[in-house]
Design a protein around this motif. Sequence first.
Motif, PDB file in Angstrom:
ATOM      1  N   ARG A 121     -29.205  70.826  62.303  1.00  0.00           N
ATOM      2  CA  ARG A 121     -28.027  69.993  62.083  1.00  0.00           C
ATOM      3  C   ARG A 121     -28.203  68.636  62.756  1.00  0.00           C
ATOM      4  NH1 ARG A 121     -22.996  73.275  64.124  1.00  0.00           N
ATOM      5  NH2 ARG A 121     -24.265  73.176  66.021  1.00  0.00           N
ATOM      6  N   TRP A 122     -27.421  67.659  62.287  1.00  0.00           N
ATOM      7  CA  TRP A 122     -27.540  66.294  62.793  1.00  0.00           C
ATOM      8  C   TRP A 122     -27.191  66.215  64.273  1.00  0.00           C
ATOM      9  CZ3 TRP A 122     -29.101  61.549  63.044  1.00  0.00           C
ATOM     10  CH2 TRP A 122     -28.345  60.585  63.683  1.00  0.00           C
ATOM     11  N   HIS A 123     -26.127  66.886  64.694  1.00  0.00           N
ATOM     12  CA  HIS A 123     -25.703  66.783  66.082  1.00  0.00           C
ATOM     13  C   HIS A 123     -26.633  67.558  67.021  1.00  0.00           C
ATOM     14  CE1 HIS A 123     -21.937  65.368  64.227  1.00  0.00           C
ATOM     15  NE2 HIS A 123     -21.751  64.742  65.368  1.00  0.00           N
ATOM     16  N   ASP A 124     -27.464  68.449  66.477  1.00  0.00           N
ATOM     17  CA  ASP A 124     -28.440  69.160  67.308  1.00  0.00           C
ATOM     18  C   ASP A 124     -29.752  68.402  67.451  1.00  0.00           C
ATOM     19  OD1 ASP A 124     -26.636  71.211  67.638  1.00  0.00           O
ATOM     20  OD2 ASP A 124     -27.394  72.345  65.917  1.00  0.00           O
ATOM     21  N   PHE A 125     -29.918  67.335  66.701  1.00  0.00           N
ATOM     22  CA  PHE A 125     -31.127  66.523  66.803  1.00  0.00           C
ATOM     23  C   PHE A 125     -30.933  65.521  67.938  1.00  0.00           C
ATOM     24  CE2 PHE A 125     -33.698  62.810  65.499  1.00  0.00           C
ATOM     25  CZ  PHE A 125     -34.941  63.413  65.533  1.00  0.00           C
ATOM     26  N   THR A 126     -31.486  65.810  69.086  1.00  0.00           N
ATOM     27  CA  THR A 126     -31.245  65.003  70.287  1.00  0.00           C
ATOM     28  C   THR A 126     -32.512  64.447  70.915  1.00  0.00           C
ATOM     29  OG1 THR A 126     -31.309  67.007  71.656  1.00  0.00           O
ATOM     30  CG2 THR A 126     -29.143  66.288  70.848  1.00  0.00           C
ATOM     31  N   ARG A 127     -33.682  64.784  70.404  1.00  0.00           N
ATOM     32  CA  ARG A 127     -34.924  64.358  71.070  1.00  0.00           C
ATOM     33  C   ARG A 127     -35.915  63.815  70.044  1.00  0.00           C
ATOM     34  NH1 ARG A 127     -37.787  65.646  75.830  1.00  0.00           N
ATOM     35  NH2 ARG A 127     -36.022  66.927  76.455  1.00  0.00           N
ATOM     36  N   ILE A 128     -36.447  62.633  70.334  1.00  0.00           N
ATOM     37  CA  ILE A 128     -37.566  62.069  69.576  1.00  0.00           C
ATOM     38  C   ILE A 128     -38.792  62.148  70.472  1.00  0.00           C
ATOM     39  CG2 ILE A 128     -38.492  60.062  68.398  1.00  0.00           C
ATOM     40  CD1 ILE A 128     -35.702  59.115  67.862  1.00  0.00           C
ATOM     41  N   PRO A 129     -39.725  63.040  70.192  1.00  0.00           N
ATOM     42  CA  PRO A 129     -40.880  63.193  71.089  1.00  0.00           C
ATOM     43  C   PRO A 129     -41.836  62.011  70.966  1.00  0.00           C
ATOM     44  CG  PRO A 129     -41.137  64.594  69.170  1.00  0.00           C
ATOM     45  CD  PRO A 129     -39.790  63.959  69.048  1.00  0.00           C
ATOM     46  N   GLY A 130     -42.336  61.574  72.086  1.00  0.00           N
ATOM     47  CA  GLY A 130     -43.328  60.512  72.107  1.00  0.00           C
ATOM     48  C   GLY A 130     -44.728  61.079  72.240  1.00  0.00           C
ATOM     49  N   ARG A 131     -45.695  60.299  71.872  1.00  0.00           N
ATOM     50  CA  ARG A 131     -47.094  60.715  71.990  1.00  0.00           C
ATOM     51  C   ARG A 131     -47.605  60.431  73.389  1.00  0.00           C
ATOM     52  NH1 ARG A 131     -51.238  59.698  67.307  1.00  0.00           N
ATOM     53  NH2 ARG A 131     -52.227  61.239  68.651  1.00  0.00           N
ATOM     54  N   ARG A 254     -31.026  61.643  73.391  1.00  0.00           N
ATOM     55  CA  ARG A 254     -29.616  61.256  73.375  1.00  0.00           C
ATOM     56  C   ARG A 254     -28.765  62.462  73.746  1.00  0.00           C
ATOM     57  NH1 ARG A 254     -27.627  60.815  67.055  1.00  0.00           N
ATOM     58  NH2 ARG A 254     -28.206  62.924  66.424  1.00  0.00           N
ATOM     59  N   ARG A 255     -27.633  62.205  74.345  1.00  0.00           N
ATOM     60  CA  ARG A 255     -26.742  63.260  74.838  1.00  0.00           C
ATOM     61  C   ARG A 255     -25.308  62.882  74.511  1.00  0.00           C
ATOM     62  NH1 ARG A 255     -24.430  63.315  79.737  1.00  0.00           N
ATOM     63  NH2 ARG A 255     -25.899  61.714  80.459  1.00  0.00           N
ATOM     64  N   ARG A 256     -24.551  63.879  74.035  1.00  0.00           N
ATOM     65  CA  ARG A 256     -23.178  63.629  73.650  1.00  0.00           C
ATOM     66  C   ARG A 256     -22.319  63.299  74.867  1.00  0.00           C
ATOM     67  NH1 ARG A 256     -21.060  62.368  69.047  1.00  0.00           N
ATOM     68  NH2 ARG A 256     -19.214  63.646  69.370  1.00  0.00           N
ATOM     69  N   LYS A 257     -21.514  62.250  74.726  1.00  0.00           N
ATOM     70  CA  LYS A 257     -20.554  61.867  75.757  1.00  0.00           C
ATOM     71  C   LYS A 257     -19.404  61.143  75.080  1.00  0.00           C
ATOM     72  CE  LYS A 257     -20.136  59.749  80.312  1.00  0.00           C
ATOM     73  NZ  LYS A 257     -20.811  58.973  81.369  1.00  0.00           N
ATOM     74  N   ALA A 258     -18.221  61.716  75.213  1.00  0.00           N
ATOM     75  CA  ALA A 258     -17.077  61.196  74.471  1.00  0.00           C
ATOM     76  C   ALA A 258     -16.691  59.793  74.913  1.00  0.00           C
ATOM     77  CB  ALA A 258     -15.884  62.140  74.627  1.00  0.00           C
ATOM     78  N   SER A 259     -16.846  59.476  76.184  1.00  0.00           N
ATOM     79  CA  SER A 259     -16.419  58.177  76.697  1.00  0.00           C
ATOM     80  C   SER A 259     -17.435  57.074  76.473  1.00  0.00           C
ATOM     81  CB  SER A 259     -16.123  58.287  78.202  1.00  0.00           C
ATOM     82  OG  SER A 259     -17.280  58.706  78.911  1.00  0.00           O
ATOM     83  N   ALA A 260     -18.628  57.397  75.999  1.00  0.00           N
ATOM     84  CA  ALA A 260     -19.661  56.383  75.804  1.00  0.00           C
ATOM     85  C   ALA A 260     -19.434  55.636  74.494  1.00  0.00           C
ATOM     86  CB  ALA A 260     -21.048  57.019  75.819  1.00  0.00           C
ATOM     87  N   LEU A 261     -20.010  54.450  74.401  1.00  0.00           N
ATOM     88  CA  LEU A 261     -19.920  53.641  73.195  1.00  0.00           C
ATOM     89  C   LEU A 261     -20.712  54.316  72.083  1.00  0.00           C
ATOM     90  CD1 LEU A 261     -18.896  50.982  71.952  1.00  0.00           C
ATOM     91  CD2 LEU A 261     -21.058  49.925  72.666  1.00  0.00           C
ATOM     92  N   GLY A 262     -20.030  54.694  71.012  1.00  0.00           N
ATOM     93  CA  GLY A 262     -20.689  55.407  69.926  1.00  0.00           C
ATOM     94  C   GLY A 262     -20.737  56.904  70.109  1.00  0.00           C
TER      95      GLY A 262
END
Length: 639
Positions: A121-131, A254-262
């Motif tokens: 799901r979209w909201h479960d996609f929280t990490r973009i792995p780097g090389r 990225r991590r969900r936070k209600a008070s953050a911008l976006g």
Amino acid sequence: MVLPLTVTDPADLHRLNGLFGAMWSLKRAVQRDARAKVDAYWAAFHERNEHGAKTVRQRLGLSREALERCAYKHLEDSGHLKHHASKALAMHIADEVWNGVSRHLFPDATGHRFGRPKTGRWHDFTRIPGRARSHTTENKWETFRLVGTLHGHVMAHTGGGQHALMQPRRMPTPAKPDGKVPTGKLMASGKPQMRKATWWDHAGPLAVVFAGGPDGSRGDFVLPVLIPQGAGQWERVRHFLSHPSAWHKVDLVRRRKASALGGWVYEAHLMVLGPGYSSPAVRQMRNRAAALDRIGGVDGNVSNMSIVSFPAQLGGGTPVSTEIKLTDAERARLEKEAKKRRGRARALERSRRATNAGQYVLSKKQTARAARRAAKGLAPKMVTVPGGARATRSDGGPKQAYRRDRLSAHYRTQRARQADAAASAAEHRRHRARLVAREIITAHGSVLVIEDCDIRTWYRLWGKRLARTTPGMLISALKVECEAAGGRLIPASTWSTALSQHCLCGERVNKTLRDREHKCIACGLIGKRDLVSAALAAFVRFTDVDDPKTAFLDTAASRDAQITYVQALEEALRESTTPSPNPPRGAGRVAVPRQRRATSAPRTAGQRNRATPDEPRHVRDHAGTPGPRTACSPQLTLR
């Protein structure tokens, strides 16, 4: 190490959201392709029997390289993804998808396979792995790179070392170095060879840089880093960031936070080639536990946990016991949190019903009121929040799926706040479990024996109680701390030992789950059932330590301990005897004496207020301040 990123510019926030959206689209496409290939693989039953499974996988493209080529094709065929992502990121996303597919195709050491791979799901996609960074080729980071130095960061935000470290909420974006720098080589004329300055020459504040896609049309994407501050943080920061040559890989999270911008906050997770950081207090506790020559046992229960240990050489020292259970204050706090959680759930349900009133029927009370008004000739009253059940079809299913409901902005905000509260509570429980586990090994040593129980089966009967005490989390933390101190938490089979049905004298004392007190007729020993089981666990021996089924109870050693420690053992089995404190917040730091200057010349006021380039003033002035301590309580508490 987690490095918070300060994303306050709307343009940077839009570009960051576009990057996550592009990577999510790419991962979803690769997941769908992999799912179709897996279905075709299992459907080719006769071909697998005739030509072999490896041949079928090669034909279908079920391999790491094939999924990487699939990701490349999706990236090249799309018109917009190339403006956000790069081929290196696409390869790493494909590798993550292959990890799930391989766990489904190939069984693990126990012979089990994972389920059919699904599309996330979209909201479960929280990490973009780097090389990972290349440590053989100079200056080669193929995805996200960390530039700058800790020295330059401190100098930039302390006014050249004159003030305390003050990082603004809106961190300025570092500028790319310009001009030319020497390469270290000489030309034929003897002059130094010059080259154009790049990000590798940046020695200022720390920042995460992304090249901006394969076409390079959008330029470098620079995200300033905010290093953690606070008591006890500087040594940890210096451990991870003071040696740039050890930086290995950066993942964008990225991590969900209600008070953050976006609604999201962004972090850079830095992996460093080297040992992790442990505070001086933690190292001291582990060294103290490793020096203890004791044998101990642990008995895990639904509502408490008991630990009893003996000296390894019987005759010296005394047995000690610890009982971990919830106090009245903790129970009251948990009830208050549960009440808040139920209130949030009711508010979310009311919001959903009010927004989708057509999908619910009236409750019995609302129906009766409508009938009374109709009997009196009154106009029907509009119901904004129906209190009945969900409108269903003839087969009993809902007329409209829940995922198709309209959700208000207030609903989404409250749901994000509820998720934040749940994540915060879970992190707090994990932190408390680590603190309690360190207290246990400090008092009982790092070699402990515990019954090999599957706590997942306990949730079928006592799920609500286990959610409050979290014995599984505490056992996992205890295992980690035992191994960190050089010991081990050894599981023992319950079938071959039956600790709760034996006495230290060797006699069998049958008890039901209702019986919480141990009474032996043969020797007259009386004590708590859990403490007696923990004491017996200390005398469990193994034919093979790695196999819990080979465990057996050494009744001769337990009887010898009972004879050696008569009165002390009875006191330990009646109640907890270790005055283990409930670790307060901030406790555990040790006072470090300040290093005096080698010269005997007195320091001026300006020199006393000036911090060294690698050490902010507030860190230097308070480095030796010990944390607050509280009086010791007679038992450990678990939150």
